[in-house]
Write a protein that holds these residues in place. Sequence first.
Motif, PDB file in Angstrom:
ATOM      1  N   ASN A 353      52.165  46.792  71.290  1.00  0.00           N
ATOM      2  CA  ASN A 353      50.718  46.455  71.945  1.00  0.00           C
ATOM      3  C   ASN A 353      49.940  47.649  71.562  1.00  0.00           C
ATOM      4  N   GLY A 354      50.671  48.414  70.490  1.00  0.00           N
ATOM      5  CA  GLY A 354      49.337  49.444  69.828  1.00  0.00           C
ATOM      6  C   GLY A 354      50.233  50.833  70.391  1.00  0.00           C
ATOM      7  N   LEU A 355      50.590  50.552  71.811  1.00  0.00           N
ATOM      8  CA  LEU A 355      50.724  52.093  72.601  1.00  0.00           C
ATOM      9  C   LEU A 355      51.797  53.263  71.709  1.00  0.00           C
ATOM     10  N   SER A 356      51.992  54.632  72.981  1.00  0.00           N
ATOM     11  CA  SER A 356      52.774  55.103  71.936  1.00  0.00           C
ATOM     12  C   SER A 356      53.979  54.996  71.991  1.00  0.00           C
ATOM     13  N   GLY A 357      55.146  55.063  71.093  1.00  0.00           N
ATOM     14  CA  GLY A 357      56.533  54.298  70.586  1.00  0.00           C
ATOM     15  C   GLY A 357      56.885  55.647  71.923  1.00  0.00           C
ATOM     16  N   GLU A 358      56.478  57.080  71.896  1.00  0.00           N
ATOM     17  CA  GLU A 358      57.000  57.707  73.206  1.00  0.00           C
ATOM     18  C   GLU A 358      57.332  57.393  74.703  1.00  0.00           C
ATOM     19  N   VAL A 359      56.680  56.707  74.809  1.00  0.00           N
ATOM     20  CA  VAL A 359      56.511  56.101  76.683  1.00  0.00           C
ATOM     21  C   VAL A 359      57.681  55.633  77.609  1.00  0.00           C
ATOM     22  N   SER A 360      58.068  56.786  77.839  1.00  0.00           N
ATOM     23  CA  SER A 360      59.012  56.418  79.238  1.00  0.00           C
ATOM     24  C   SER A 360      59.019  56.223  80.145  1.00  0.00           C
ATOM     25  N   THR A 361      60.181  56.381  81.326  1.00  0.00           N
ATOM     26  CA  THR A 361      59.907  56.276  82.800  1.00  0.00           C
ATOM     27  C   THR A 361      59.026  57.463  83.774  1.00  0.00           C
ATOM     28  N   TYR A 362      59.839  58.535  82.723  1.00  0.00           N
ATOM     29  CA  TYR A 362      58.739  59.605  83.161  1.00  0.00           C
ATOM     30  C   TYR A 362      57.128  60.175  83.065  1.00  0.00           C
ATOM     31  N   TRP A 363      56.889  58.830  82.040  1.00  0.00           N
ATOM     32  CA  TRP A 363      55.360  58.727  81.409  1.00  0.00           C
ATOM     33  C   TRP A 363      55.007  58.198  82.973  1.00  0.00           C
ATOM     34  N   ALA A 364      55.419  57.509  83.601  1.00  0.00           N
ATOM     35  CA  ALA A 364      54.966  56.505  84.903  1.00  0.00           C
ATOM     36  C   ALA A 364      54.139  56.954  86.164  1.00  0.00           C
ATOM     37  N   ARG A 365      55.043  58.382  86.591  1.00  0.00           N
ATOM     38  CA  ARG A 365      54.719  59.639  86.890  1.00  0.00           C
ATOM     39  C   ARG A 365      53.804  60.325  86.391  1.00  0.00           C
ATOM     40  N   HIS A 366      53.224  60.858  85.031  1.00  0.00           N
ATOM     41  CA  HIS A 366      52.300  61.628  85.281  1.00  0.00           C
ATOM     42  C   HIS A 366      51.154  61.395  84.814  1.00  0.00           C
ATOM     43  N   THR A 367      51.459  59.804  84.272  1.00  0.00           N
ATOM     44  CA  THR A 367      50.121  58.696  84.497  1.00  0.00           C
ATOM     45  C   THR A 367      49.320  59.107  85.677  1.00  0.00           C
ATOM     46  N   PHE A 368      50.125  58.116  86.836  1.00  0.00           N
ATOM     47  CA  PHE A 368      49.986  58.289  88.208  1.00  0.00           C
ATOM     48  C   PHE A 368      49.003  59.698  88.896  1.00  0.00           C
ATOM     49  N   ALA A 369      49.606  61.300  88.175  1.00  0.00           N
ATOM     50  CA  ALA A 369      48.932  62.303  88.689  1.00  0.00           C
ATOM     51  C   ALA A 369      47.689  62.200  87.760  1.00  0.00           C
ATOM     52  N   THR A 370      47.876  62.032  86.643  1.00  0.00           N
ATOM     53  CA  THR A 370      46.325  61.949  85.563  1.00  0.00           C
ATOM     54  C   THR A 370      45.981  61.161  85.680  1.00  0.00           C
TER      55      THR A 370
END
Length: 417
Positions: A353-370
């Motif tokens: 879907n054209g998003l970063s291939g680095e996305v991982s479970t930890y990104w969910a935590r950082h995304t919520f905070a940001t």
Amino acid sequence: MNNNCTITIFLDTRREKANGKYPVKLRVFTQHPRIQKLYPTKYDLSKIEFERTWNTQRPRNEDKSTKLELQAILSRAQSIAKDLPTFSFEIFEKKLSMRKGDEANVAFLYQESIEKLRKRGQIGTSNNYAFAKRSLEIFQNDGRSHAFGKLSLIDINKDWLEDYEIFMRKRGKSSTTISMYLRTFRTIYNEAIEAGSIPRDYYPFGKSKYQPPSATKVKKALSKEDMKTLWLSEPSTPEQIKAKDFWFLSYLLNGMNFKDIANLKYKDIQIDKIVFIRAKTIKTSKTNIKPITVYLHEDAFTIINKYGSQEKKPDSYVFDIIKPGSDPISKNSSIKNFIKYVNQHIKKLCIANGLSGEVSTYWARHTFATLAIRKGATLEFIQESLGHGHLKTTQGYFAGFDNEAKKEFAMDIMNFK
């Protein structure tokens, strides 16, 4: 000798052995509080043998070697106690069990920490120590003066640590990895100082000494637009569907760590909210353990009902990630495998879907905070939601907003007209 401690050689006559002899032990007695502990030696003697060996000035020739060895045992124990700033049975026993030189031996101290962490069920942390130990071993054995097995804390100085950092960078290791490994070493060194194994004067860390590199601040959050793209994405496999659901569940539960998701039990769900204690907090905090409360969005309810186990007893796990009755090593392995599964399939979905291939479970935590901070949430709110013990940890999540966020702020700066 430590004034609060008396150490003697003692014949323990409470239970006679089949050969008519009794075990010879090391007797350690403290006045405040009044505690006596006995430590075994390799010797068994009869009452007569003990008298003519230990309690006589001139033992017979055949008894001299036994007396000399017992005197060596006593002398070493007294020396250990004397060197302790404050006598502690725990530290005394630790030092007594060591071979000569072990108390400052880097390999020994690492292995001791690894085994201690495993016994406590801190499998992830013990693995970090094992990786750090292996890294230091490779460096030390790469043409340095002596092998890692003989490396002492006394050998470690600012130059050694700087050479190690250069060595690691040449091997392509990041500042984050180097910093993580050296934090384990710094902890081991501090514990050795506290135990009296090495003087603080040798400590190689600090101002004007060696300072570990700061962990690399890498952006690990999706933007609001990226989140919309991921939410509306159409997974192409059942595995991607499950990975997407659990990734968003972490986000919806205020960035809940996947280990905590795996450990959730039905007793943690209270009508419209989840109240839980982070697994990390239980391991690292002895006092002021504060439960985290997460109110449930309707989408979180949907995912929980979709994947929740059929047996909804209070002590049952909500999700079938950890098998009931698993030991700490098995639990850790199950959680790691599940995280690996989610990471593998969420990456594929993001790339499609054209998003970063680095996305991982930890990104969910950082995304919520940001995204929460962009919506006006305070750092204190984020700290409480994420379960951080210190505000500094929360601040570390925000290495700075990207240009998109700065532009959004600039365009909205006059939005009071």
